[in-house]
Design an enzyme around this catalytic site. Sequence first.
Site, PDB file in Angstrom:
ATOM      1  N   CYS A 431     -27.599 -21.360  52.742  1.00  0.00           N
ATOM      2  CA  CYS A 431     -27.180 -22.480  51.887  1.00  0.00           C
ATOM      3  C   CYS A 431     -27.244 -23.773  52.684  1.00  0.00           C
ATOM      4  O   CYS A 431     -28.037 -24.646  52.391  1.00  0.00           O
ATOM      5  CB  CYS A 431     -25.760 -22.266  51.385  1.00  0.00           C
ATOM      6  SG  CYS A 431     -25.603 -20.974  50.170  1.00  0.00           S
ATOM      7  N   GLU A 433     -26.250 -23.601  56.388  1.00  0.00           N
ATOM      8  CA  GLU A 433     -25.773 -23.192  57.697  1.00  0.00           C
ATOM      9  C   GLU A 433     -26.625 -23.725  58.831  1.00  0.00           C
ATOM     10  O   GLU A 433     -27.836 -23.534  58.867  1.00  0.00           O
ATOM     11  CB  GLU A 433     -25.725 -21.660  57.778  1.00  0.00           C
ATOM     12  CG  GLU A 433     -24.780 -21.013  56.786  1.00  0.00           C
ATOM     13  CD  GLU A 433     -25.428 -20.697  55.429  1.00  0.00           C
ATOM     14  OE1 GLU A 433     -25.805 -21.661  54.721  1.00  0.00           O
ATOM     15  OE2 GLU A 433     -25.572 -19.535  55.088  1.00  0.00           O
TER      16      GLU A 433
END
Lengths: 787, 265
Positions: A431, A433
């Site tokens: 997402c 990270e």
Amino acid sequence: MTSRIKKLREQSINAINRLSAERALLLTEFYQSSHALGLSAPVLRAKAFEYILMHKSLYIGEDELIVGERGPEPKATPTYPEICIHSLNDLEILRTRKKVSFIVDEETLKIYAEKIIPFWTGRSNRERIMKAMSDEWINAYSSGIFTEFQEQRAPGHTVCGDKIYKKGMLDFIEEIDTEIARLDYINDPEAYNKEEQLKAMKITAGALIHFAQRYAEKLEYLSTTENNAKRKSELQKMAAICKKVPAYAPETLHEALQYYWFVHLGVILELNPWDSFNPGRLDQHLFPFYKNDLEKGILTKEEAIELLEAFWIKFNNHPAPPKVGVTAQESNTYTDFCLINLGGLKDDGSDAVNEMSYILLDVIEEMRLLQPGSMIQVSKKNPDSFINRAIRIIKTGFGQPSVFNSDAIIQELMIQGKDLIDARKGGASGCVETGAFGTEAYFLTGYLNLPKILEITLNNGIDPLKGKQIGLTTGDANNFTSYAELLNAFRLQINYFINIKIEGNNKIESIFSHYLPVPFLSILIEDCIKKGKNYVSGGARYNTSYIQGVGMGTVTDSLASIKWHVFDKKDISMKMLLDALKADFEGYGQLRYELLYNTPKYGNDNDEADNRLTEVFDLFYHAVNGKPNTRGGHHRINLLPTTCHVYFGSITGASADGRKARVPLSEGISPVQGADINGPTAVIKSAAKIDHLKTGGTLLNQKFTPDFFNDDEAINKLTRLIRSYFRLDGHHIQFNVVSAETLRDAKKHPEKYRDLIVRVAGYSDYFNDLGEDLQDEIIRRTEHSSL
Amino acid sequence: MKGIVFDIKRFAVHDGPGIRTTVFLKGCPLSCYWCHNPESIDKKPVQTERKVKVESEFFTYTEQVGNIMYVDEVIDIVKRDKIFYEESGGGVTFSGGEPLIQPAFLKQLLKACWHEGIHTALDTCGYTQQEILEEIMHFTDLFLFDLKHIDSHKHKQSTGVPNEIIIKNLKYLLQMKKRIHIRIPVIPWFNFNENDMIEMMKLLQSLPGNIEKIDLLPYHTLGNNKYKRFGMTNYMEGVTALSKEDVSLIFHIFKNAGFNVSIGG
């Protein structure tokens, strides 16, 4: 789009997701054979990998340019019984659930009943993990305090760096042999373990070369029976490519893409790592090949685009392996979170945007596929024109690409102790990270339900939904005389649950290290070969374990409500508030109205609420940051939800911000749905009050209706908005561009909107595949944005 | 120093260059029949009952339109988005109502922004005394100057005041070499016709100095709700909004005359 791509794209979109027992069956055959006897764990895993690649069916689609599928055909998805066994009941759920379903045919059911389930029962990693967890862990997990990433999938969360574009598998085998020759059994007590790891890596490198050879042979065979002269020569060319890569380093764009794709398949066939695998900084990796091909006159721009689009379609053919139970709820999607990074900085710190960055943006716009996901890295050194180009795609409303702050990512990585060049090679995956690509194993370990921990704090350690003591007894909330006292109790509860989680994480990491090493992935990530250590055992140069905080908006607004009404204005007593929460506001309409409308809310650049945000952030950060993992690295935090805010909401009672029980929590660091009423600049100011640089990623969702993007000036203003957020060290921002009306119609007539992709949280998904609650939530937040 | 403010809108993207904060001052000497901020005309604060639905229950509360605010309070909000102004070449816009109806308050606000290095724009109908313009001019970086009709009689009929003073003030500002964007609301039955617009164009051509830009603001219906809420008569009831295409002919009148013209702010 060429007619070939059009056809392949259609096929990919229309292919039906089905479960394939092929891998599970091959794996079981191998484990039951005499070849599996007497091997160390890494060699056992390597031999299993070799066996699968040697025997799995090959697939070459009509007119394909890049070959290789994980299953026997596109979207046929394997299972990984060594990680988690799907029971017949699980398969029934997968088959019949309305969303994110997989076809499971009679034969697969039969194979599962007769071969897979009997053999693997008692041997799966999930069973090992659950047996090793403490009662406290089980209680917290069952109450929805946290989730566990590694119960149905393997730790992955890593991204391919640039080494495969410079070296072939034969080069890696040479490196491995050198390391084996260098082993010192006299002085190094780890020498045997290292040798087994290195031997295993070597086996898997050979296995991938062999797998490509099988494709080469099949392509050659097909070319002999092909009548169409053009296709015949294509097949011959592809056969030659598969003979060359991955054995040798690639020299052309086509070779580079096919090489990566074989590597990708290797990683996702070895195990089912989270976030699949990811080529990362694709524009950086591919640009030299593209340039060289053009200069040599062996490729045109149009041909390059066709190859890239063919490559894109391969990702879309590979849905995430099926998940069930809580893991399905925390990440219920076909998306497997490949996130292509474009832009950012070069190793020398200069602007990395190149012609390939723009070509890939064209590809993203034209493909409009769910997978792979895409993002742009924006540094202060990148030109505005790059952002403007990306916004023109964003405004078409399929949620890609998202926008990241390169300068923040680099600082985040360096604060965690990484080298500057390694940091510049990094980016974001999954997402949002943060990771050092090619050098870091950064495991996401589970989501943490912050509003639930506040609920437990307000109930003196009891989970009111279960009526069970699962937390510490930090005192009856009615007796708290100050906000500080409440905050301290909350701190104690957070620390308590974080410690339980970390204890579990460290056990689980050890379990993977003992039983499920990944020799193939270890070849790809520095410095596993050099260290003779596995990827899951600290072989990577950097080893991070993340805990992801969820519900920041909800918990912030809840604390703001309590401080404001109970302790400052004293117009609502703690008892009354607790009674109202217990009653889920039944009979407390006026009180709920006060909480919703007459209380400071996060997202409005109002310190009264935003200070609560930074308080929670600090508590969470200090509870987690720097605690060691088993791999020589540390635990860190990030703030993202995937779809977990819906699951967490569903097991969390009414909250003091006026949220009803079981309703979704806020997502990422976005304000509570509908609570931000002062526009995007206020949201950005609020969100920037936490120190993003201390995290490994935050997720901020901003909603715009399509009409906002009507003119160039508006697009430019959005670019300026992004620049401002990034100047404030914001990590990531994404835009959802759809009207509520469209979404409501889509909910009513899903058949008309089969291609409608919306931004969920850190990723995009087909609207039709979202659960009804998530659909409603997205409609709500879209409605709000159009006010 | 205090004044009456009826709204402060952050991330205003149609009230001048860049990302802006628009401060709406209450009170207006005009009473245009199409006004989309009818609650702003009266200088006094107004209270209305508003209803919110929570589940199936309705809650009523009193909304005060127009709050007495100190200069510092306003500036405190304006300053919050400084980083966005800097990044985008934006700033603050004072609008209304008619901001010049509170000249002393406005001057203090402009001065405070000027000291903070914040770009200032003034959205005005131009109906004021020249002395007031002289007072505030120095602290105003950009004028968003409304021009509604060339015919003074028609102007008075529809806005309540004639236009001679307005045109005189416009000339004055141009002579003083102030930066000016002309804003022309395009309103059905009033000036939504070629002839009136050609006359307007001719006037603008004849003026001294440089008009940087002309913004055509097609009539929209976003204000309709407010008439209902405040129980005021809406003369535009049922009139549909004008689209970009509707005003394209007018757009070309100005464009062909050599003006830098855009539709919308």
